[in-house]
Design a protein around this motif. Structure first.
Motif, mmCIF file in Angstrom:
data_model
loop_
_atom_site.group_PDB
_atom_site.id
_atom_site.type_symbol
_atom_site.label_atom_id
_atom_site.label_comp_id
_atom_site.label_asym_id
_atom_site.label_seq_id
_atom_site.Cartn_x
_atom_site.Cartn_y
_atom_site.Cartn_z
ATOM 1 N N ASP A 25 0.851 -1.185 0.000
ATOM 2 C CA ASP A 25 0.000 0.000 0.000
ATOM 3 C C ASP A 25 0.886 1.234 0.000
ATOM 4 O O ASP A 25 1.859 1.313 0.762
ATOM 5 N N ASP A 89 -4.553 -0.980 10.601
ATOM 6 C CA ASP A 89 -4.810 0.377 10.108
ATOM 7 C C ASP A 89 -4.232 1.436 11.038
ATOM 8 O O ASP A 89 -3.818 2.511 10.574
ATOM 9 N N ARG A 92 -0.706 1.843 10.123
ATOM 10 C CA ARG A 92 -0.613 2.480 8.804
ATOM 11 C C ARG A 92 -0.848 3.994 8.931
ATOM 12 O O ARG A 92 -0.174 4.800 8.285
ATOM 13 N N ASP A 93 -1.807 4.382 9.760
ATOM 14 C CA ASP A 93 -2.098 5.805 9.946
ATOM 15 C C ASP A 93 -0.917 6.524 10.596
ATOM 16 O O ASP A 93 -0.575 7.653 10.201
ATOM 17 N N ARG A 96 1.747 6.974 7.999
ATOM 18 C CA ARG A 96 1.418 8.031 7.046
ATOM 19 C C ARG A 96 1.728 9.411 7.648
ATOM 20 O O ARG A 96 2.267 10.286 6.965
ATOM 21 N N GLY A 288 -7.758 -0.069 -2.253
ATOM 22 C CA GLY A 288 -7.279 0.514 -1.009
ATOM 23 C C GLY A 288 -8.085 1.729 -0.603
ATOM 24 O O GLY A 288 -8.420 1.905 0.567
ATOM 25 N N ARG A 293 -7.703 3.254 2.783
ATOM 26 C CA ARG A 293 -6.250 3.174 2.844
ATOM 27 C C ARG A 293 -5.634 3.906 1.654
ATOM 28 O O ARG A 293 -6.319 4.286 0.723
#
Length: 549
Positions: A25, A89, A92-93, A96, A288, A293
């Motif tokens: 991703d 998630d 992932r956040d 980011r 995604g 995502r």
């Protein structure tokens, strides 16, 4: 850092297409996806300090919460791609946020993909990439217009290259004299209808497809031509036509055209592979985005919606199988069909499959009417019915202006597809025309998630109908459906008006639901809608849980 040569390199978007969006991703890509990937390194202190632009660094053993993550991102910058494993998630956040703060190019790798698999795949992809390499004639692979010009110069006649559907994909531009057939073919991107009809009635195309040598044809009102099929194994990839002008097309011309067709086959096959990878990458990015995502900027740029509004369409099987769900329908043929129609509409967009449904993103075009996406959806449903013998229904979102709202738009149209409101005449429903249905569906979800909101008199009616055989719930549903008209509602129930009136009185006295009181009527109508849409909730009700006396 030293910038790599842009000659023959693997790009990040091609690598993502090869790996697949289920495993990788894009967290943040400030320089876009066209940056090169020229080497794969495993992170440690020494390799990272020597990293160059175009390197892909695998952060093996580095946790997202490690305090060294942000300094590492700042050191590498946007020209080096950094890959981390993420578990959920939330990680992932956080990744980011760090990538955006450090202006770094960062990928999130699924736990299902091993570092070894990614390392091997990336190294093999880098070593096998030959983009931009010319063939033995000096013609760049994939440049069909350059090939057409080279062929025209060698054969001394204008050349047109068609795909397998007889649509023009390239033509020479050396200033050769042209006849009406060539002129119309170039202008319309397809040979004239009377020429195609002549090919069909005379059997020219079947003869060309069967012959391993070029075929000479003399069309009416046109110059003599040589035509040969472009073959990829047993498949016909397209056709090459050369028209006779100053030089007669002889045996030597046939030999040369046959050789040119072999070169064209390599280019078309390579082009197809690139197109498949590009389509796959866009499909993965859309999947995604549907799940909330992916880096919004990358998604918007790659899908052609950067600064442009779009609509999202969801296609589902018309009659879901209660035992096997919708997944028993082959999704790949449907996805291919929808993708072809999206591409034929001259949009960038994307198509993907997710949870037994097909999703298509249509960027808005200034010269298209507002209802064009709905009309195209109906055409796709008709094609699926005729060609694949699959019944579909579809929902079209409102116009969306922010890619971050893709997942929200998906929820809106999925709710519409879950409602029992589509019939043979209404197989495509638009959010703009069904706001009330969408709101009701969302309220239904809220009530289902909070069962206590179903307590009260309507639940008591459901228990009575289930255990005693009364017909209170269908009576109330018919009354609401008729807008409170007793006569009309009684007709739908096939009972006398007085019978329905008695039932409503009984509902008021026994269960405390008075349809003459606005607040009670509003709540009752919502609860009736929920029990109707989710009959499984009726079975779980117990008389002791109803909140009634």
């Amino acid at each position: 850092m030293t910038a790599p040569s842009r000659g023959t390199v693997l790009t990040l978007d091609t690598l993502l297409g090869l790996v697949g969006g289920d495993f990788v991703d894009v967290v943040h890509a400030p320089a876009g996806l066209d940056i090169p990937v020229v080497a794969v390194l495993i992170h440690d202190t020494s390799t990272t300090a020597q990293a160059n632009a175009g390197d892909l660094i695998l952060a093996i053993g580095v946790a997202v919460d490690d305090p060294d993550v942000e300094p590492l991102m700042k050191l590498l910058g946007r020209d080096v791609t950094l890959a981390f494993k993420v578990r959920d998630d939330a990680e992932r956040d956080r990744l980011r946020e760090s990538a955006i703060a450090c202006d770094a190019t960062v990928l999130a790798i699924s736990p299902d993909l091993s570092w070894d698999q990614l390392h091997v795949l990336a190294r093999r992809s880098i070593s096998s990439t030959t983009a931009g390499v010319a063939d033995e004639r000096g013609v760049p692979f994939g440049d069909l217009f350059a090939l057409a010009n080279a062929a025209a110069a060698s054969l001394e006649g204008p050349v047109i290259i068609d795909d397998e559907r007889m649509e023009v994909i390239a033509f020479s531009s050396l200033g050769d004299p042209i006849d009406e057939i060539r002129q119309q073919s170039i202008l319309q991107r397809r040979p004239p209808k009377d020429f195609i009809a002549w090919c069909e009635t005379t059997g020219v195309l079947p003869r060309v497809r069967q012959s391993l040598r070029p075929v000479k044809v003399v069309p009416p009102d046109g110059a003599t031509r040589l035509v040969t099929a472009i073959r990829g194994g047993t498949d016909i990839l397209g056709y090459i036509w050369v028209a006779e002008t100053t030089r007669e097309l002889d045996q030597q011309s046939e030999d040369l055209l046959a050789e040119i067709a072999r070169v064209a086959a390599l280019q078309l096959l390579r082009s197809r592979i690139s197109e498949d990878l590009d389509r796959r990458l866009r499909s993965d990015l859309l999947r995604g985005a549907l799940s909330g995502r992916g880096d919004p900027g990358t998604v918007a740029s790659r899908l052609g919606i950067d600064g442009r509004p779009f609509r999202l369409v969801s296609f589902a099987h018309e009659v879901p199988d209660a035992r096997r769900g919708e997944g028993h329908v082959a999704l790949r043929p449907l996805e291919d069909l929808v993708a072809l129609r999206v591409e034929a509409s001259h949009r960038r967009g994307a198509v993907t499959s997710c949870n037994d449904r097909i999703y298509a993103l249509f960027p808005a075009l200034d010269d298209r009417p507002p209802g064009e996406v709905a009309a195209l959806s109906r055409e796709i449903i008709g094609q699926a019915d005729r060609q694949l013998h699959i019944g579909l229904r579809a929902a079209v979102s409102s116009e969306v202006s922010d890619v971050a709202l893709v997942s929200s738009a998906r929820r809106d149209i999925d709710r519409l597809l879950n409602l029992p409101l589509l019939d043979e005449q209404r197989r495509v429903v638009c959010f703009d025309d069904s706001v009330a249905d969408a709101i009701l569906s969302e309220l239904t979800e809220l009530v289902v998630d909070r069962p206590r909101l179903l307590q009260g008199g309507v639940a008591g009616m459901v228990v009575s109908d289930r255990d005693r055989g009364t017909e209170y719930l269908p009576s109330l549903r018919a009354f609401f459906g008729a807008g409170g008209d007793l006569t009309a509602a009684s007709r739908t129930l096939y009972v006398h008006r007085n019978t329905l009136k008695y039932r409503l009185t009984r509902i008021r006295d026994a269960f405390g639901v008075d349809v003459e009181v606005p607040a009670q009527r509003l709540v009752a109508e919502l609860q009736v809608a929920v029990f109707t849409a989710h009959p499984e909730l009726q079975a779980g009700l117990e008389a002791t849980d109803l909140g009634t006396d």
